[in-house]
Scaffold this motif. Structure first.
Motif, PDB file in Angstrom:
ATOM      1  N   PHE A   1      -5.521   2.397   1.326  1.00 54.12           N
ATOM      2  CA  PHE A   1      -6.401   1.674   2.053  1.00 54.12           C
ATOM      3  C   PHE A   1      -6.849   1.996   3.419  1.00 54.12           C
TER       4      PHE A   1
ATOM      5  N   ALA B   1      -3.415  -1.632  -2.911  1.00 58.05           N
ATOM      6  CA  ALA B   1      -4.099  -0.339  -3.296  1.00 58.05           C
ATOM      7  C   ALA B   1      -3.066   0.783  -3.129  1.00 58.05           C
ATOM      8  N   SER B   2      -3.266   2.162  -3.473  1.00 58.21           N
ATOM      9  CA  SER B   2      -2.512   3.219  -3.465  1.00 58.21           C
ATOM     10  C   SER B   2      -2.902   3.659  -1.993  1.00 58.21           C
TER      11      SER B   2
ATOM     12  N   TYR C   1       0.880  -1.023  -0.023  1.00 58.58           N
ATOM     13  CA  TYR C   1       0.080   0.038   0.036  1.00 58.58           C
ATOM     14  C   TYR C   1       1.114   1.264  -0.005  1.00 58.58           C
TER      15      TYR C   1
ATOM     16  N   SER D   1      -5.690   4.003  -6.854  1.00 55.91           N
ATOM     17  CA  SER D   1      -6.541   3.094  -6.376  1.00 55.91           C
ATOM     18  C   SER D   1      -7.085   3.059  -4.996  1.00 55.91           C
TER      19      SER D   1
ATOM     20  N   SER E   1      -9.190   1.220  -1.504  1.00 55.30           N
ATOM     21  CA  SER E   1      -9.946  -0.158  -0.899  1.00 55.30           C
ATOM     22  C   SER E   1     -10.287   0.329   0.312  1.00 55.30           C
TER      23      SER E   1
END
Length: 420
Positions: free
Chosen positions: A389, A386-387, A349, A405, A407
């Motif tokens: 979280f 993900a970039s 991440y 991205s 999440s």
């Protein structure tokens, strides 16, 4: 034998200061100068004698040459325990450069230089090189509420993992400030240092390059003492830390700015999530656990694919981690500002807020709220997850920026997408 020269303020000290200028235009006036003999039998005791002498007023202890602290005889876990006289109003430990510009060097030792207790109110360690200490190069184990502490221009070249039987744990830290022994207050500056964790064996671990641990309950041990100090960590370079370049837990009013962090390719094993007890991570940049009202800005973090000592991929690596729990007691992370940081390279991440896996049964809860993340640059980071979280306990936070991205609990927070 050790040479200790007592210098009066005047011509003699002025000549010495000029000969050992630390940088262009910088000078130091030495009260006492200790010359290293590269001998464990005498070096640590000579430095401790100089720092702990019954001196009235401001004391500057200058170190020159090469010192070898060896390894303290068990059960001792500190090479030089600095406990200044109550009559000493300020204590400065300063390394002198030789004629080729090489810093005074301290080799080996366990917690090579460790400040204990509230005295003196003004304290600094500057312009020294440490080679292969165990546990840590510098430990701050106590500071009064009006203290002013500075740790600057230090070069830490490798640290060796130390097994501490009392905690049944392994420790490898560059600079540590902890209230595990006594309270820590005042103002602390950690700046312009180069801190290299060194190489790792298969069973080695680290805690972090710069580690701050405050008042966290740690069963079965007694709780830490209060950590009320305001700490600024700035303009440091931290490389090769299998946990985190910078780790802070259980503190507030912290500033971390303009640091360059490259955790390296060897990672701690911490289970399935991104953090273990007290925020310990796996080859991550900055890990904050139960931290409030901190400012994290303008840091550059570069991650690379990391493996554990068993040769398996790291369970989770991240540029910046902010979580509430300590995994040994409930905790909250709120009021923090994280902006204009750059995360590059590749890892799990870019930014983690909250926990990434279910917490174990018990009273531990995860709460992250009222934190602002703004204009952090993640475009050159290749995430495996993900970039950004966002964990289930993270609610009411604001995220402003470009997130390739996302999440997690996006719906419980304000996410404002802005192109870079």
């Amino acid at each position: 034998m050790i040479k200790i020269d007592w210098l009066k303020v005047g011509a003699a000290s002025a000549v010495l200061a000029a000969a050992f200028a630390q940088s262009a235009g910088a000078q130091v006036t030495c009260t006492v100068t200790v010359t290293g003999q590269n001998d464990p039998a005498v070096d640590a005791s000579a430095v401790q004698s100089a720092t702990n002498q019954a001196f009235v007023g401001d004391l500057t202890v200058c170190l020159q040459g090469t010192f070898d602290f060896g390894a303290p005889v068990p059960p001792a876990v500190i090479s030089v325990a600095i406990s200044a006289s109550p009559f000493t109003t300020a204590l400065h430990v300063v390394g002198l450069n030789d004629t080729q510009g090489k810093k005074a060097t301290i080799r080996n030792g366990v917690q090579a230089l460790a400040k204990q207790g509230a005295q003196p109110p003004i304290f600094s360690i500057e312009n020294l090189r440490f080679e292969q200490p165990q546990f840590s190069a510098v430990s701050i184990l106590g500071a009064g509420p009006a203290s002013n502490i500075k740790l600057s221009n230090l070069n830490i070249a490798g640290v060796r993992t130390f097994f501490f039987p009392a905690f049944n744990g392994r420790f490898r830290e560059g600079i540590v400030v902890t209230t595990g022994v006594g309270p820590v207050g005042g103002d602390i500056e950690i700046s312009n240092n180069v801190i290299d964790g060194g190489t790792y064996a298969a069973d080695d671990t680290s805690v972090g390059g710069i580690v701050l641990t405050g008042a966290l309950p740690q069963p079965p041990f007694p709780p830490n003492q209060p950590f009320t100090a305001r700490v600024r960590i700035s303009d440091n370079k931290l490389v090769n830390w299998s946990s985190s370049g910078i780790l802070a837990a259980g503190i507030s009013e912290l500033t971390i700015e303009r640091n360059v962090i490259q955790p390296g390719a060897f990672a701690n094993t911490i289970g399935a999530g991104c953090t273990g007890a007290n925020g310990v991570a796996a080859a991550s940049g900055i890990s904050l656990q139960s931290v409030r009202d901190a400012t994290i800005r303008d840091n550059t973090i570069t991650l690379v694919p990391a493996l554990t000592g068993a040769g398996t991929p790291a369970p989770c690596t991240a540029g910046i981690i902010l979580t509430g729990p300590t995994n040994v007691a409930p905790g909250i992370a709120d009021g923090n500002i994280v902006y204009r940081n750059r995360v590059k390279g590749s890892g799990t991440y870019g930014i983690v807020v909250g926990v990434t896996t279910s917490l174990p049964p018990g009273p531990t809860t995860s709460v992250e709220t009222d934190n602002l993340f703004a204009l952090n640059r993640l475009g050159n980071f290749a995430p495996l997850g993900a970039s950004l979280f966002i964990g289930p306990g993270a609610n009411g936070n604001a995220f402003v920026g470009n997130f390739p991205s996302l999440s997690g609990n996006v719906a419980g927070n304000d996410v404002i997408t802005r192109l870079p």
